[in-house]
Design an enzyme around this catalytic site. Structure first.
Site, short mmCIF file in Angstrom:
data_model
loop_
_atom_site.label_atom_id
_atom_site.label_comp_id
_atom_site.label_asym_id
_atom_site.label_seq_id
_atom_site.Cartn_x
_atom_site.Cartn_y
_atom_site.Cartn_z
N ALA A 44 -5.18 0.31 4.03
CA ALA A 44 -3.89 0.21 4.57
C ALA A 44 -3.14 -1.31 4.71
CB ALA A 44 -4.56 -1.04 5.82
N GLN A 45 -1.89 -0.90 3.60
CA GLN A 45 -1.56 -1.61 2.90
C GLN A 45 -0.36 -2.99 3.88
OE1 GLN A 45 0.80 0.04 0.24
NE2 GLN A 45 -0.68 0.81 -0.77
N GLY A 46 0.23 -2.55 5.31
CA GLY A 46 0.47 -3.46 6.05
C GLY A 46 0.07 -4.49 6.78
N GLY A 47 0.68 -4.74 7.83
CA GLY A 47 -0.42 -5.99 8.17
C GLY A 47 -0.48 -5.52 9.92
N GLU A 112 8.90 -4.94 9.50
CA GLU A 112 8.85 -4.17 9.08
C GLU A 112 9.95 -2.93 10.31
OE1 GLU A 112 4.75 -2.94 8.85
OE2 GLU A 112 4.03 -4.16 7.20
N ASP A 208 -13.14 14.21 12.42
CA ASP A 208 -14.97 14.67 12.81
C ASP A 208 -15.89 14.23 13.56
OD1 ASP A 208 -15.44 16.15 10.33
OD2 ASP A 208 -16.19 15.19 8.74
N HIS A 229 4.19 8.95 6.18
CA HIS A 229 4.17 7.92 5.82
C HIS A 229 6.01 8.23 5.21
CE1 HIS A 229 5.69 3.59 4.02
NE2 HIS A 229 4.40 3.46 5.01
N ARG A 275 9.41 5.68 11.69
CA ARG A 275 8.77 6.28 10.39
C ARG A 275 9.52 7.63 10.78
NH1 ARG A 275 2.74 3.71 9.68
NH2 ARG A 275 3.18 1.93 8.51
N HIS A 335 -0.35 10.76 7.05
CA HIS A 335 -0.93 9.12 7.13
C HIS A 335 -1.69 8.85 7.86
CE1 HIS A 335 -0.63 4.91 6.24
NE2 HIS A 335 0.13 4.72 7.22
N ARG A 370 3.66 6.03 15.69
CA ARG A 370 3.36 4.46 15.87
C ARG A 370 3.80 3.99 15.29
NH1 ARG A 370 0.33 2.07 11.79
NH2 ARG A 370 0.71 3.63 10.18
#
Length: 533
Positions: A44-47, A112, A208, A229, A275, A335, A370
């Site tokens: 994950a690159q977001g915060g 964001e 799964d 994304h 998004r 995503h 989300r």
């Protein structure tokens, strides 16, 4: 057999944190499909979204989340997230986790899409997931109460009289199952976005855990809401690489083939719109321009700031011959699975002693879409609630452990490997392309029905092998989750959040709003309270 007090399946942030909290009260088995570093959380690159600034309030975080969720959020769950997130961040910091600061004692906060206030905490610029996950891996390794089983996977839950008492577990490369027993089992296996092609997810997020719960008698909700994304790096014949939303938060523009910003006329927040709006706008622009991607432009921004703020992305771009400070090609990719296993506010499913946390769970926080950077902090908030609930109950295991039998057998490793790497890989690749084509960003009845027919045909081909081939059984279950997504999307005759129907482009009025719920045999509509506060 192995017996523990608690069992956690999955080693992303949700699983690591929950195992760490449970270890304070008993022995924990932590089961990971691959290594502890192989998870959505790690990449994950977001915060992490949390109110830590005096100019912000939990109510404003609540309001932004409700707005992004398009009427399907559970207000109580969102309130829990907004109010408890600051405490969980404070807990991490007290344990030693270091978030980025703009000056000593002052956390650096980003903005964001969908947020109306800077409240996104980061670590290492765009390495938040890797650093916070690595930090929790360290805490887990230091605990003498946690036994780690990496490169193991759970093939089936052990259910007696509607009570979950453990799992059948296989070690990678071994054809012998082993029974793991525990008084409470927590699924933290992540979502199912890797069923799609292209995807930003690691190859282990194939639904799964969703299948385990579904076949054990639990229900799934909101499966039609898959978040795409908007900006994954587009390079032909190469895997997608996530370009964080925070890049647009720093001022990057989206340009069409003529070099013009097209988001200005789509939404008041332009590139920082929610998004689903950005992804859909990019998809339509690509169709209009007849191009496989659009351009993300950063050449008007301070290059030194961009390189220091996004070191991981900058390095990846450099490795493939691109310069992040100029212009890079991007396109949407699957995503995040917004829906999941139905749970109560304490993470309990309808199956006694079975819990779910993280992306695999449907807590009611995400609704139909989300809000950026809510997912990592949701792992902490609801992981804490689960551990408090589990450890407050006196749970016991039956005395006759070891008498259970799995519902399937397993062939030799050579046969399993042959089936999985050849026939299975071909089937999964075809499924990924089918989902993106027919159950993707923009859907309609014709495409969804076509997807359902084709998925069911594939399942009929796989089914004869599922009784004695574990790999066939797993791939069959993944097709069942894909079928759930398509069925729920066909059922929802409206457009809402991450689900857009070109043949039903409007959103149903509040009094007709419902949640789609799936069990082993049926899909149903459950009325929801549209109320916001």
């Amino acid at each position: 057999m192995k017996v523990f007090d608690y069992m956690v399946v999955g080693a992303g942030l949700a699983g690591l944190y929950t195992a760490y909290r449970l270890s304070r009260k008993g022995r924990v088995a932590l089961i990971a499909r691959a290594s502890l570093e192989d998870s959505n959380s790690y990449y994950a690159q977001g915060g992490m979204a949390a109110v830590v600034d005096v100019g912000d309030t939990p109510y404003e975080h609540y309001r932004d989340t409700i707005e992004a969720g398009r009427g399907l959020c559970k207000p109580e769950a969102v309130r829990m997230l907004a109010e408890e997130a600051p405490e969980r961040i404070e807990e991490l910091i007290s344990l030693g986790m270091a978030f980025d600061t703009e000056s000593p004692g002052h956390l650096a906060l980003g903005l964001e899409g969908g947020h109306h206030h800077k409240r996104i905490l980061h670590a290492g610029g765009d390495a938040t997931g890797r650093l916070v996950t690595t930090f929790m891996i360290g805490e887990v390794h230091r605990s003498k109460q946690i036994e780690i089983f990496d490169h193991h996977f759970v093939a089936e839950l052990i259910i007696r009289s509607a009570h979950c008492i453990g799992c059948w577990v296989y070690r990678e490369g071994d054809c012998s199952p082993e029974a793991f027993y525990a008084s409470a089992v927590v699924l933290a296996t992540g979502g199912a976005a890797a069923l799609y092609r292209p995807t930003t997810n690691p190859p282990t997020t194939l639904g799964d855990g969703l299948a385990l719960a579904l076949y054990a008698g639990a229900s799934l909700a909101d499966m039609e809401f898959v978040q795409f994304h908007p900006t994954a790096l587009y390079l032909p014949d190469k895997p997608s690489f996530l370009i964080s939303e925070a890049v647009r938060g720093e001022g990057a523009y989206l340009l069409n083939k003529e070099g013009k910003r097209f988001m200005l006329e789509k939404h008041p927040l332009a590139e920082l719109a929610p998004r689903d709006i950005v992804a859909r706008s990019i998809f339509r622009q690509m169709e209009q321009d007849k191009t496989p991607c659009v351009t993300l432009s950063l050449n008007h921004l301070d290059p030194n700031l961009i390189r220091s703020r996004f070191p991981s992305i900058a390095q990846h771009c450099k490795d493939v011959g691109l310069d992040i400070t100029q212009q890079i090609p991007v396109a949407p990719a699957a995503h995040y699975t917004v829906g999941g296993i139905v749970v109560d506010p304490d993470g309990a499913t309808s199956v006694s002693n079975l819990y779910a946390v993280g992306e695999v769970a449907s807590t009611g926080v995400m609704g139909a879409n989300r809000l950026a950077s809510n997912s990592l902090v949701e792992c902490l908030v609801f992981g804490r609630r689960i551990t408090d609930a589990i450890t407050s109950l006196a749970k016991t295991l039956p005395r006759d452990l070891g008498t259970d039998k799995p519902s399937f057998s397993v062939a030799s490793p050579q046969v399993e490997e042959h089936w999985q790497t050849r026939q299975g890989a071909t089937l999964m690749s075809a499924l990924g392309n089918l989902l993106m084509r027919h159950v993707g960003i923009i859907r309609d009845e014709t495409s969804l029905k076509k997807a359902i027919v084709q998925i069911e045909e594939q399942m009929q081909l796989i089914e004869p092998d599922t009784s004695n081939l574990l790999s066939a059984r797993m791939i069959y279950h993944r097709h069942r989750i894909a079928l759930s997504i398509a069925q729920a999307a066909l059922e929802r005759k409206e457009s809402r959040g991450g689900h857009y129907r070109s043949d039903y482009p409007t959103t149903l009025p509040p009094e007709q709003t419902y949640r789609s719920v799936i069990n082993q045999t049926t899909i149903s509509q459950v009325a929801v309270n549209y109320a916001t506060e």
